[in-house]
Design a protein around this motif. Structure first.
Motif, PDB file in Angstrom:
ATOM      1  N   VAL A 167     -36.729  25.123 -19.480  1.00 25.60           N
ATOM      2  CA  VAL A 167     -36.101  25.979 -20.485  1.00 25.60           C
ATOM      3  C   VAL A 167     -36.644  27.394 -20.391  1.00 25.60           C
ATOM      4  O   VAL A 167     -35.867  28.371 -20.372  1.00 25.60           O
ATOM      5  N   LEU A 168     -37.944  27.537 -20.320  1.00 22.69           N
ATOM      6  CA  LEU A 168     -38.547  28.866 -20.248  1.00 22.69           C
ATOM      7  C   LEU A 168     -38.098  29.610 -18.995  1.00 22.69           C
ATOM      8  O   LEU A 168     -37.746  30.797 -19.050  1.00 22.69           O
ATOM      9  N   TRP A 183     -26.165  28.306 -25.488  1.00 22.66           N
ATOM     10  CA  TRP A 183     -26.742  27.578 -24.360  1.00 22.66           C
ATOM     11  C   TRP A 183     -26.512  28.339 -23.057  1.00 22.66           C
ATOM     12  O   TRP A 183     -27.362  28.308 -22.159  1.00 22.66           O
ATOM     13  N   GLU A 184     -25.384  29.043 -22.959  1.00 24.97           N
ATOM     14  CA  GLU A 184     -25.110  29.828 -21.758  1.00 24.97           C
ATOM     15  C   GLU A 184     -26.039  31.028 -21.657  1.00 24.97           C
ATOM     16  O   GLU A 184     -26.577  31.321 -20.585  1.00 24.97           O
ATOM     17  N   ASP A 185     -26.233  31.725 -22.780  1.00 22.23           N
ATOM     18  CA  ASP A 185     -27.074  32.913 -22.752  1.00 22.23           C
ATOM     19  C   ASP A 185     -28.555  32.574 -22.665  1.00 22.23           C
ATOM     20  O   ASP A 185     -29.383  33.456 -22.404  1.00 22.23           O
ATOM     21  N   LEU A 186     -28.905  31.311 -22.871  1.00 26.43           N
ATOM     22  CA  LEU A 186     -30.273  30.848 -22.607  1.00 26.43           C
ATOM     23  C   LEU A 186     -30.430  30.412 -21.157  1.00 26.43           C
ATOM     24  O   LEU A 186     -31.527  30.063 -20.735  1.00 26.43           O
ATOM     25  N   GLY A 187     -29.340  30.410 -20.404  1.00 25.42           N
ATOM     26  CA  GLY A 187     -29.405  30.022 -18.998  1.00 25.42           C
ATOM     27  C   GLY A 187     -29.463  28.524 -18.780  1.00 25.42           C
ATOM     28  O   GLY A 187     -29.764  28.076 -17.666  1.00 25.42           O
ATOM     29  N   LEU A 188     -29.178  27.737 -19.808  1.00 24.80           N
ATOM     30  CA  LEU A 188     -29.278  26.284 -19.687  1.00 24.80           C
ATOM     31  C   LEU A 188     -28.070  25.708 -18.959  1.00 24.80           C
ATOM     32  O   LEU A 188     -27.054  26.374 -18.787  1.00 24.80           O
ATOM     33  N   ARG A 189     -28.196  24.470 -18.537  1.00 24.09           N
ATOM     34  CA  ARG A 189     -27.151  23.857 -17.721  1.00 24.09           C
ATOM     35  C   ARG A 189     -26.009  23.293 -18.552  1.00 24.09           C
ATOM     36  O   ARG A 189     -24.895  23.143 -18.054  1.00 24.09           O
ATOM     37  N   ASP A 216     -34.281  24.683  -7.265  1.00 23.78           N
ATOM     38  CA  ASP A 216     -33.111  25.322  -7.850  1.00 23.78           C
ATOM     39  C   ASP A 216     -32.853  24.725  -9.228  1.00 23.78           C
ATOM     40  O   ASP A 216     -33.176  23.553  -9.482  1.00 23.78           O
ATOM     41  N   PRO A 217     -32.247  25.491 -10.137  1.00 25.87           N
ATOM     42  CA  PRO A 217     -32.000  24.976 -11.493  1.00 25.87           C
ATOM     43  C   PRO A 217     -31.212  23.679 -11.527  1.00 25.87           C
ATOM     44  O   PRO A 217     -31.504  22.796 -12.335  1.00 25.87           O
TER      45      PRO A 217
END
Length: 241
Positions: A54-55, A145-151, A38-39
């Motif tokens: 990241v990818l 950072w949110e739209d890249l799906g990062l934490r 899980d992320p």
């Protein structure tokens, strides 16, 4: 396992008007297939693991938005399949994008992508893919950072410092990254984006330097799981100790 793959293929093809919970579920399932975890549990201390995280996160966020995965990720079908084959060779997901087409990039997206490409600090395809992916996701409305799906925002700062070091080093005052990109583009074209020459005196100071807090899209999914579990417990009675 085959059934899970089939469900994922169907979910990734969910149109943009599909339900938000369905798209979030598809995104988190894709991340799990790509990374094996899980992320929230991803160990990114190693740079190569960080790149894969990241990818996978960007692809996860793109799936959550619905529509064509290549288009939402900023890559062509060929580039996306190449990325999957190189970075996630054991993940059974390449066929899920084989029939999807990427849209045409806007002029704005191309400008951001070219800015990043001109400032690459690592060689190879990963930084080239990332430039295109970051540029495309920068077109979305939330913090980058949110739209890249990062934490968290710190992961975006690490990503830029690793792969686009000359550009990252110029953001010495820790301006919001998306805002910083556009400021650099304006400066390169000889335009003035700012209303005053001194940032501290500008009425838009908080738009450029304000806190970029928020909940990760991955964390939102974890919260959904907790809410679903709580609802299930309440409906069925307290579990036995």
């Amino acid at each position: 396992m085959y059934a899970a793959q089939t469900d994922l293929i169907t979910a990734i093809s969910t149109p943009s008007d599909g339900t938000s919970p369905d798209r979030r579920h598809a995104g988190i399932e894709l991340y799990h297939l790509l990374s094996g975890c899980d992320p929230v549990d991803a160990d990114v201390r190693d740079d190569d693991n960080f790149d894969r995280h990241v990818l996978a996160s960007v692809l996860c966020a793109a799936v959550m938005d619905g529509g064509s995965l290549p288009d939402r990720a900023g890559l062509t079908v060929e580039e996306l399949n190449e990325l999957l084959a190189k970075c996630f060779p054991f993940a059974p997901v390449r066929v899920t994008v084989s029939m999807q087409k990427a849209g045409s990039a806007s002029d704005e997206e191309i400008m951001v992508r070219d800015l990043l490409l001109a400032q690459r600090s690592t060689k190879g395809e990963i930084s080239r893919w990332l430039a295109a992916m970051i540029a495309r996701r920068a077109m979305e409305p939330n913090h980058l950072w949110e739209d890249l799906g990062l934490r968290e925002r710190a992961e975006l700062s690490r990503l830029l410092a690793r792969h686009f070091a000359p550009l990252a080093a110029q953001n010495s005052k820790n301006m919001r990254w998306k805002r910083f990109f556009y400021r650099r583009l304006c400066e390169d074209e000889g335009w003035a984006m700012c209303t005053t020459p001194v940032c501290a005196e500008c009425i838009d100071f908080n738009h450029c330097f304000g806190e970029e807090s928020g909940e990760s899209r991955m964390a939102e999914r974890s919260s959904d799981h907790l809410r679903e579990f709580k609802s299930h417990v309440e409906a069925s009675g307290s579990p036995q100790a």
